[in-house]
Design a protein around this motif. Structure first.
Motif, PDB file in Angstrom:
ATOM      1  N   GLY A 185       0.816  -1.204   0.000  1.00  0.00           N
ATOM      2  CA  GLY A 185       0.000   0.000   0.000  1.00  0.00           C
ATOM      3  C   GLY A 185       0.854   1.260   0.000  1.00  0.00           C
ATOM      4  O   GLY A 185       1.944   1.284   0.596  1.00  0.00           O
ATOM      5  N   PHE A 186       0.380   2.303  -0.684  1.00  0.00           N
ATOM      6  CA  PHE A 186       1.079   3.578  -0.667  1.00  0.00           C
ATOM      7  C   PHE A 186       0.793   4.328   0.626  1.00  0.00           C
ATOM      8  O   PHE A 186      -0.279   4.182   1.222  1.00  0.00           O
ATOM      9  CB  PHE A 186       0.666   4.447  -1.858  1.00  0.00           C
ATOM     10  N   LYS A 187       1.726   5.162   1.051  1.00  0.00           N
ATOM     11  CA  LYS A 187       1.535   5.986   2.250  1.00  0.00           C
ATOM     12  C   LYS A 187       0.473   7.055   2.019  1.00  0.00           C
ATOM     13  O   LYS A 187      -0.249   7.445   2.935  1.00  0.00           O
ATOM     14  CB  LYS A 187       2.861   6.646   2.646  1.00  0.00           C
ATOM     15  N   VAL A 188       0.430   7.571   0.786  1.00  0.00           N
ATOM     16  CA  VAL A 188      -0.509   8.616   0.385  1.00  0.00           C
ATOM     17  C   VAL A 188      -1.152   8.178  -0.923  1.00  0.00           C
ATOM     18  O   VAL A 188      -0.457   7.651  -1.803  1.00  0.00           O
ATOM     19  CB  VAL A 188       0.217   9.974   0.182  1.00  0.00           C
ATOM     20  N   ARG A 189      -2.472   8.366  -1.061  1.00  0.00           N
ATOM     21  CA  ARG A 189      -3.128   8.041  -2.336  1.00  0.00           C
ATOM     22  C   ARG A 189      -2.518   8.902  -3.437  1.00  0.00           C
ATOM     23  O   ARG A 189      -2.382  10.111  -3.292  1.00  0.00           O
ATOM     24  CB  ARG A 189      -4.626   8.290  -2.241  1.00  0.00           C
ATOM     25  N   MET A 190      -2.154   8.260  -4.552  1.00  0.00           N
ATOM     26  CA  MET A 190      -1.466   8.979  -5.610  1.00  0.00           C
ATOM     27  C   MET A 190      -2.453   9.699  -6.531  1.00  0.00           C
ATOM     28  O   MET A 190      -3.654   9.397  -6.563  1.00  0.00           O
ATOM     29  CB  MET A 190      -0.568   8.026  -6.396  1.00  0.00           C
ATOM     30  N   ARG A 191      -1.934  10.662  -7.268  1.00  0.00           N
ATOM     31  CA  ARG A 191      -2.759  11.509  -8.128  1.00  0.00           C
ATOM     32  C   ARG A 191      -3.471  10.698  -9.201  1.00  0.00           C
ATOM     33  O   ARG A 191      -4.630  10.977  -9.552  1.00  0.00           O
ATOM     34  CB  ARG A 191      -1.886  12.580  -8.787  1.00  0.00           C
ATOM     35  N   ALA A 192      -2.802   9.708  -9.750  1.00  0.00           N
ATOM     36  CA  ALA A 192      -3.335   8.846 -10.799  1.00  0.00           C
ATOM     37  C   ALA A 192      -2.611   7.513 -10.699  1.00  0.00           C
ATOM     38  O   ALA A 192      -1.657   7.363  -9.925  1.00  0.00           O
ATOM     39  CB  ALA A 192      -3.102   9.481 -12.175  1.00  0.00           C
ATOM     40  N   THR A 193      -3.081   6.521 -11.456  1.00  0.00           N
ATOM     41  CA  THR A 193      -2.385   5.233 -11.473  1.00  0.00           C
ATOM     42  C   THR A 193      -0.936   5.460 -11.869  1.00  0.00           C
ATOM     43  O   THR A 193      -0.653   5.999 -12.943  1.00  0.00           O
ATOM     44  CB  THR A 193      -3.054   4.271 -12.464  1.00  0.00           C
ATOM     45  N   PRO A 194       0.007   5.073 -11.012  1.00  0.00           N
ATOM     46  CA  PRO A 194       1.405   5.438 -11.263  1.00  0.00           C
ATOM     47  C   PRO A 194       2.120   4.491 -12.211  1.00  0.00           C
ATOM     48  O   PRO A 194       1.699   3.358 -12.450  1.00  0.00           O
ATOM     49  CB  PRO A 194       2.024   5.339  -9.860  1.00  0.00           C
ATOM     50  N   THR A 195       3.221   4.990 -12.748  1.00  0.00           N
ATOM     51  CA  THR A 195       4.209   4.152 -13.421  1.00  0.00           C
ATOM     52  C   THR A 195       5.160   3.628 -12.345  1.00  0.00           C
ATOM     53  O   THR A 195       5.642   4.402 -11.522  1.00  0.00           O
ATOM     54  CB  THR A 195       4.995   4.957 -14.463  1.00  0.00           C
ATOM     55  N   LEU A 196       5.410   2.342 -12.341  1.00  0.00           N
ATOM     56  CA  LEU A 196       6.235   1.719 -11.301  1.00  0.00           C
ATOM     57  C   LEU A 196       7.506   1.131 -11.891  1.00  0.00           C
ATOM     58  O   LEU A 196       7.471   0.434 -12.906  1.00  0.00           O
ATOM     59  CB  LEU A 196       5.450   0.626 -10.582  1.00  0.00           C
TER      60      LEU A 196
END
Length: 245
Positions: A185-196
């Motif tokens: 899980g991310f610490k903060v919800r990201m702006r959009a689906t990220p590139t990983l």
């Protein structure tokens, strides 16, 4: 008791919360760990939330008394402020240093550049060659004292757009070719689906590769692929998730 007149000018600062629309204006967050002479191609990010302009950017930086100062020797440095954080009104861009700056497609000038924000619309600020620190964009026409955000808050604001995820681990007895998958899980919800991007596979046992599954704004699946049927694991893997503007 006497009455105290409260105005917006009085409230700017800690009582008003975060009035600086620039994120990481003190350059204290550096999740990509840039160092030395930073050479960026157009659109490439260095310190969190700051990317190179159309001609790229070259800069060095140093920190003294908790203030980080960049020295831009070529190109320009840009931050895009997300429209979701803006309402319509007059804004003023201020900073310390010899670099000149501009708002959007306006003209370069010294600290105190004026502009107009449109609510819900992204806005960019850009800086040319010279020294640069304490970057601030706020509503009004007169710059106020630079707002020093607490580091954990600045990190959280940056993590909407970029997150360095460390210490990932997975372990199981698994059949050959079937990945051991854990949810991260991310610490903060990201702006959009990220590139990983997996930047470090960690300490692998019975495996030579890791992979990412189904990234979302809230997290992703992380898998370890076994070489043979048996105990398979990794510990200390690292991934970089980006959802920049």
């Amino acid at each position: 008791f006497g009455l105290v007149k409260v105005t917006w000018a009085n409230l700017k600062g800690q009582l008003a919360g975060t009035h600086n629309k620039i994120i990481n204006g003190n350059f204290g967050v550096n999740q990509r760990a840039v160092s030395g002479t930073v050479v960026l191609t157009a659109g490439q990010y260095g310190h969190d939330r700051f990317k190179a302009g159309a001609s790229g950017c070259i800069y060095t930086f140093a920190t003294s008394a908790n203030v980080t100062t960049l020295t831009i020797s070529a190109g320009s440095l840009v931050q895009v402020i997300e429209g979701i954080n803006l309402f319509s009104g007059s804004v003023v861009l201020s900073w310390a240093g010899t670099a000149q700056g501009k708002i959007g497609g306006g003209s370069y000038g010294v600290s105190g550049v004026l502009g107009t924000a449109t609510g819900g619309t992204n806005m960019s600020v850009e800086f040319g060659t010279g020294t640069l620190s304490k970057v601030q964009l706020e509503y009004g026409v007169t710059p106020s004292v630079f707002e020093y955000g607490t580091l954990w808050l600045e990190e959280a604001r940056c993590q909407r757009y970029c997150q360095l995820v460390t210490g990932i681990g997975a372990s199981a007895y698994q059949a050959s070719g079937s990945a051991v998958v854990v949810t991260v899980g991310f610490k903060v919800r990201m702006r959009a689906t990220p590139t990983l991007i997996i930047t470090n596979n960690g300490s692998l046992i019975n495996s030579s590769s890791t992979t990412v599954y189904a990234p979302s704004v809230d997290g992703f699946g992380f898998g370890v692929v076994p070489l043979t049927t048996g105990p398979t694991s990794t510990i200390g893997a690292t991934a970089l998730a980006t959802a920049e503007l």
